[in-house]
Design a protein around this motif. Structure first.
Motif, PDB file in Angstrom:
ATOM      1  N   GLU A  30       0.629  -0.906   0.102  1.00  7.87           N
ATOM      2  CA  GLU A  30      -0.085   0.364  -0.224  1.00  7.87           C
ATOM      3  C   GLU A  30       0.771   1.091   0.259  1.00  7.87           C
ATOM      4  O   GLU A  30       0.460   2.060  -0.944  1.00  7.87           O
ATOM      5  CB  GLU A  30      -1.360   0.120   1.099  1.00  7.87           C
ATOM      6  CG  GLU A  30      -1.937   0.702   1.186  1.00  7.87           C
ATOM      7  CD  GLU A  30      -2.767   0.659   0.062  1.00  7.87           C
ATOM      8  OE1 GLU A  30      -3.404   1.743  -0.646  1.00  7.87           O
ATOM      9  OE2 GLU A  30      -3.549  -0.604  -0.372  1.00  7.87           O
ATOM     10  N   GLU A  31       1.766   1.098   0.999  1.00  9.26           N
ATOM     11  CA  GLU A  31       2.927   2.739   0.598  1.00  9.26           C
ATOM     12  C   GLU A  31       3.480   2.950  -0.763  1.00  9.26           C
ATOM     13  O   GLU A  31       3.571   3.756  -1.151  1.00  9.26           O
ATOM     14  CB  GLU A  31       4.091   1.903   1.408  1.00  9.26           C
ATOM     15  CG  GLU A  31       3.833   1.657   3.456  1.00  9.26           C
ATOM     16  CD  GLU A  31       3.103   0.742   3.544  1.00  9.26           C
ATOM     17  OE1 GLU A  31       3.655  -0.552   3.093  1.00  9.26           O
ATOM     18  OE2 GLU A  31       2.681   0.404   4.490  1.00  9.26           O
ATOM     19  N   LYS A  32       3.180   1.714  -1.366  1.00  6.75           N
ATOM     20  CA  LYS A  32       4.765   1.511  -2.368  1.00  6.75           C
ATOM     21  C   LYS A  32       3.600   2.516  -3.381  1.00  6.75           C
ATOM     22  O   LYS A  32       3.670   3.465  -4.485  1.00  6.75           O
ATOM     23  CB  LYS A  32       4.986   0.572  -3.168  1.00  6.75           C
ATOM     24  CG  LYS A  32       5.992  -0.149  -2.321  1.00  6.75           C
ATOM     25  CD  LYS A  32       6.680  -0.957  -3.469  1.00  6.75           C
ATOM     26  CE  LYS A  32       8.527  -1.369  -2.550  1.00  6.75           C
ATOM     27  NZ  LYS A  32       9.505  -1.711  -3.638  1.00  6.75           N
ATOM     28  N   ALA A  38       1.363  10.018  -5.852  1.00  4.86           N
ATOM     29  CA  ALA A  38       1.397  10.951  -5.418  1.00  4.86           C
ATOM     30  C   ALA A  38       2.867  11.328  -6.543  1.00  4.86           C
ATOM     31  O   ALA A  38       2.321  12.728  -6.630  1.00  4.86           O
ATOM     32  CB  ALA A  38       2.230  10.966  -4.025  1.00  4.86           C
ATOM     33  N   ASP A  39       3.033  10.856  -7.068  1.00  2.18           N
ATOM     34  CA  ASP A  39       4.133  10.715  -7.831  1.00  2.18           C
ATOM     35  C   ASP A  39       3.453  11.567  -9.586  1.00  2.18           C
ATOM     36  O   ASP A  39       3.754  12.216  -9.650  1.00  2.18           O
ATOM     37  CB  ASP A  39       5.505   9.714  -8.807  1.00  2.18           C
ATOM     38  CG  ASP A  39       6.376   9.287  -7.609  1.00  2.18           C
ATOM     39  OD1 ASP A  39       6.663  10.054  -6.260  1.00  2.18           O
ATOM     40  OD2 ASP A  39       6.945   8.166  -7.427  1.00  2.18           O
ATOM     41  N   LYS A  45      -0.661  15.012 -13.195  1.00  5.81           N
ATOM     42  CA  LYS A  45      -1.859  13.016 -14.369  1.00  5.81           C
ATOM     43  C   LYS A  45      -2.811  13.094 -12.963  1.00  5.81           C
ATOM     44  O   LYS A  45      -2.081  12.464 -11.987  1.00  5.81           O
ATOM     45  CB  LYS A  45      -0.170  12.138 -14.766  1.00  5.81           C
ATOM     46  CG  LYS A  45      -0.124  12.348 -15.828  1.00  5.81           C
ATOM     47  CD  LYS A  45       1.130  11.328 -15.848  1.00  5.81           C
ATOM     48  CE  LYS A  45       2.203  11.140 -17.013  1.00  5.81           C
ATOM     49  NZ  LYS A  45       3.222  10.370 -17.859  1.00  5.81           N
ATOM     50  N   ASN A  46      -3.907  12.611 -13.796  1.00  9.08           N
ATOM     51  CA  ASN A  46      -4.317  12.227 -12.827  1.00  9.08           C
ATOM     52  C   ASN A  46      -5.139  10.656 -12.768  1.00  9.08           C
ATOM     53  O   ASN A  46      -5.668  10.427 -13.389  1.00  9.08           O
ATOM     54  CB  ASN A  46      -5.418  12.571 -12.798  1.00  9.08           C
ATOM     55  CG  ASN A  46      -7.365  12.699 -11.323  1.00  9.08           C
ATOM     56  OD1 ASN A  46      -6.862  12.368 -10.875  1.00  9.08           O
ATOM     57  ND2 ASN A  46      -8.636  13.025 -11.898  1.00  9.08           N
ATOM     58  N   PRO A  47      -4.754   9.425 -11.978  1.00  7.33           N
ATOM     59  CA  PRO A  47      -5.215   8.166 -11.886  1.00  7.33           C
ATOM     60  C   PRO A  47      -6.034   7.975 -11.274  1.00  7.33           C
ATOM     61  O   PRO A  47      -7.168   8.051 -10.800  1.00  7.33           O
ATOM     62  CB  PRO A  47      -3.685   7.210 -10.730  1.00  7.33           C
ATOM     63  CG  PRO A  47      -4.434   8.730  -9.703  1.00  7.33           C
ATOM     64  CD  PRO A  47      -4.125  10.009 -10.436  1.00  7.33           C
TER      65      PRO A  47
END
Length: 87
Positions: A30-32, A38-39, A45-47
């Motif tokens: 979950e952290e990655k 966030a990157d 860019k909007n995921p």
């Protein structure tokens, strides 16, 4: 070498890269995932919610890596090299 053998090798390479990414590198934590989101937002860019949902599924990630074959190997290796250059 026939096309059948080439396809088996292609799928095997992709499968091994996917297994390494999921279970050895722990690439689906979950952290990655939050760091990756966030990157993307920092780059403007909007995921999409569907893409984020699919990225959380080990089955989907393994399937995509398997079908990608040598391209998955290339992109994984390129990412590792870039990660080491950052440090």
């Amino acid at each position: 070498m026939s096309i059948g053998m080439f396809l088996w090798i292609w799928l095997a390479v992709g499968f091994l890269v996917g297994v390494k990414f999921i279970y050895v590198d722990k690439g689906l934590t979950e952290e990655k995932l939050q760091e990756s989101i966030a990157d993307m937002k920092a780059k403007g860019k909007n995921p999409s919610p569907a893409g984020v949902r699919m990225a959380r599924s080990k089955d989907v990630v393994l399937t995509v890596n398997t079908l990608s074959g040598f391209y998955a190997l290339y992109s994984h290796t390129k990412g590792l090299i870039q990660e080491r250059k950052k440090k």
